[in-house]
Design an enzyme around this catalytic site. Structure first.
Site, mmCIF file in Angstrom:
data_model
loop_
_atom_site.group_PDB
_atom_site.id
_atom_site.type_symbol
_atom_site.label_atom_id
_atom_site.label_comp_id
_atom_site.label_asym_id
_atom_site.label_seq_id
_atom_site.Cartn_x
_atom_site.Cartn_y
_atom_site.Cartn_z
ATOM 1 N N ARG A 111 -34.898 24.376 9.832
ATOM 2 C CA ARG A 111 -33.776 25.152 9.325
ATOM 3 C C ARG A 111 -34.019 25.850 7.995
ATOM 4 O O ARG A 111 -33.218 26.704 7.605
ATOM 5 C CB ARG A 111 -32.528 24.254 9.242
ATOM 6 C CG ARG A 111 -32.056 23.742 10.607
ATOM 7 C CD ARG A 111 -31.856 24.866 11.600
ATOM 8 N NE ARG A 111 -31.383 24.392 12.901
ATOM 9 C CZ ARG A 111 -31.101 25.175 13.922
ATOM 10 N NH1 ARG A 111 -31.262 26.486 13.822
ATOM 11 N NH2 ARG A 111 -30.689 24.660 15.078
ATOM 12 N N TYR B 224 -14.073 16.855 11.411
ATOM 13 C CA TYR B 224 -12.649 17.108 11.239
ATOM 14 C C TYR B 224 -12.015 17.389 12.604
ATOM 15 O O TYR B 224 -12.570 18.133 13.412
ATOM 16 C CB TYR B 224 -12.470 18.317 10.315
ATOM 17 C CG TYR B 224 -11.044 18.652 9.957
ATOM 18 C CD1 TYR B 224 -10.461 18.158 8.793
ATOM 19 C CD2 TYR B 224 -10.280 19.483 10.780
ATOM 20 C CE1 TYR B 224 -9.157 18.476 8.452
ATOM 21 C CE2 TYR B 224 -8.976 19.802 10.449
ATOM 22 C CZ TYR B 224 -8.411 19.302 9.287
ATOM 23 O OH TYR B 224 -7.119 19.618 8.956
ATOM 24 N N SER B 225 -10.866 16.813 12.858
ATOM 25 C CA SER B 225 -10.235 16.931 14.169
ATOM 26 C C SER B 225 -9.096 17.939 14.159
ATOM 27 O O SER B 225 -8.092 17.748 13.481
ATOM 28 C CB SER B 225 -9.695 15.566 14.629
ATOM 29 O OG SER B 225 -8.976 15.715 15.836
ATOM 30 N N GLN C 185 -24.930 25.121 15.810
ATOM 31 C CA GLN C 185 -26.388 25.091 15.683
ATOM 32 C C GLN C 185 -26.835 23.738 15.125
ATOM 33 O O GLN C 185 -27.829 23.163 15.569
ATOM 34 C CB GLN C 185 -26.854 26.198 14.732
ATOM 35 C CG GLN C 185 -26.638 27.600 15.229
ATOM 36 C CD GLN C 185 -27.040 28.637 14.190
ATOM 37 O OE1 GLN C 185 -27.183 28.329 13.007
ATOM 38 N NE2 GLN C 185 -27.225 29.869 14.622
#
Length: 324
Positions: free
Chosen positions: A201, A102-103, A90
């Site tokens: 938001r 982050y991979s 989102q």
């Protein structure tokens, strides 16, 4: 001594990590500029010989009211955040920021999963197809839902760990991890676009989980640029805008000897659709002025979450903690 302009209240929380949900966090890593930077950018257009003497607060409120946005873009904030993947998906719909996530191809995933608190485990709304209805699940249904989630996660964790142990590529081993899995990123954005993100938001129509992140970030903005924050709350969060037709309706009501009759729904139906009428009256309802704050006493040091996430990484990769 640094000559860099700063906001003392923002400096107080730099590098602190504010917990969000069960495993998530938001941290202000760095920022550039404050209300003073917005004022300087706005006043440069006057030239040195024609600057006005109005105060910072008044100028920033004027800019907000009249949607002069480019001076606000002179302020930037950089965050380190951790959130469930469905929240991240989102979040990145807002395409006005720089993000580095982050991979799961390079590092093993910390096996941390989000579980909604009991009061948020609710039935589907009957009027909103993309939201909760406010009615909590019965205890038996809640227990069954939690049990199904836990069983699914245990299976996903077992599969992930076995595939990694068999030396299956990490980019493939991760593909069946659930959307409740936590990810993290660095996210840098200018203040104008951040306030647009937050307007959407912190709204009650947004999903509760992402609202929890937005509330913390709004509290951080309050410390970086308090006058801009105040104007944003007054004009965007607690204020309302009206369409041409709604302005016509209000003008007619204000000029009528019987305003209630002028605002009767049958009369309004000549100008507005049923949905527009409902939304018009919703705008006229009293709005609470939210008071977003972050308390440094509730924050954690970076090491707290670094250790928490590192402990959730499968044994084979514990030497390579998140964020390393």
């Amino acid at each position: 001594m640094s000559q860099r302009p700063s906001a003392p209240e923002a400096d107080e929380i730099l590098g602190l990590y504010f917990p969000v949900l069960d495993h998530g966090f938001v941290s202000l890593v760095d920022y550039m500029g404050s209300d003073a930077a917005i004022e300087s950018a706005a006043r440069v257009s006057y030239g040195h010989g024609t600057r006005r003497a109005s105060d910072t607060r008044g100028l920033l409120r004027y800019l907000r009211r009249h949607k002069h946005t480019t001076p606000t873009e002179m302020v930037e904030l950089k965050f380190h955040c951790a959130m469930p993947m469905f929240v991240a998906r989102q979040w990145v719909r807002h395409r006005t920021a720089s993000v580095n996530e982050y991979s799961g191809r390079y590092s093993l995933m910390p096996l941390l999963f989000y579980t909604p608190p009991g009061e948020q485990l609710q039935r589907q709304s009957e009027s909103n197809r993309q939201g909760r209805g406010g009615e909590p699940l019965a205890e038996a249904d809640r227990a069954q839902a939690l049990g199904r989630w836990q069983a699914g996660r245990e299976h996903a964790v077992s599969t992930y760990e076995q595939l990694v142990a068999q030396d299956v590529a990490r980019e493939l081993a991760r593909i069946d991890l659930p959307l409740s899995t936590y990810t993290q990123w660095y996210w840098k954005i200018d203040l104008h676009n951040l306030l647009h993100f937050l307007t959407l938001r912190v709204d009650t129509h947004a999903q509760w989980e992402i609202r929890e992140y937005a509330r913390v970030m709004a509290g951080i903005v309050r410390r970086v640029a308090p006058f801009s924050y105040e104007a944003w709350v007054d004009y965007d969060v607690a204020g309302a805008s009206f369409s041409r037709m709604e302005v016509d309706v209000l003008r007619a009501a204000l000029g009528s000897p019987d305003p209630k009759a002028a605002l009767a729904r049958p009369r309004l139906a000549e100008t507005l659709s049923k949905r527009e009428i409902d939304e018009f009256f919703a705008k006229l309802e009293p709005r609470e002025r939210p008071d977003f704050r972050v308390d440094p006493a509730q924050a954690k040091p970076a090491s707290y979450f670094a250790e928490h996430f590192a402990a959730a990484v499968p044994e084979a990769d514990r030497h390579d903690p998140p964020g390393a």
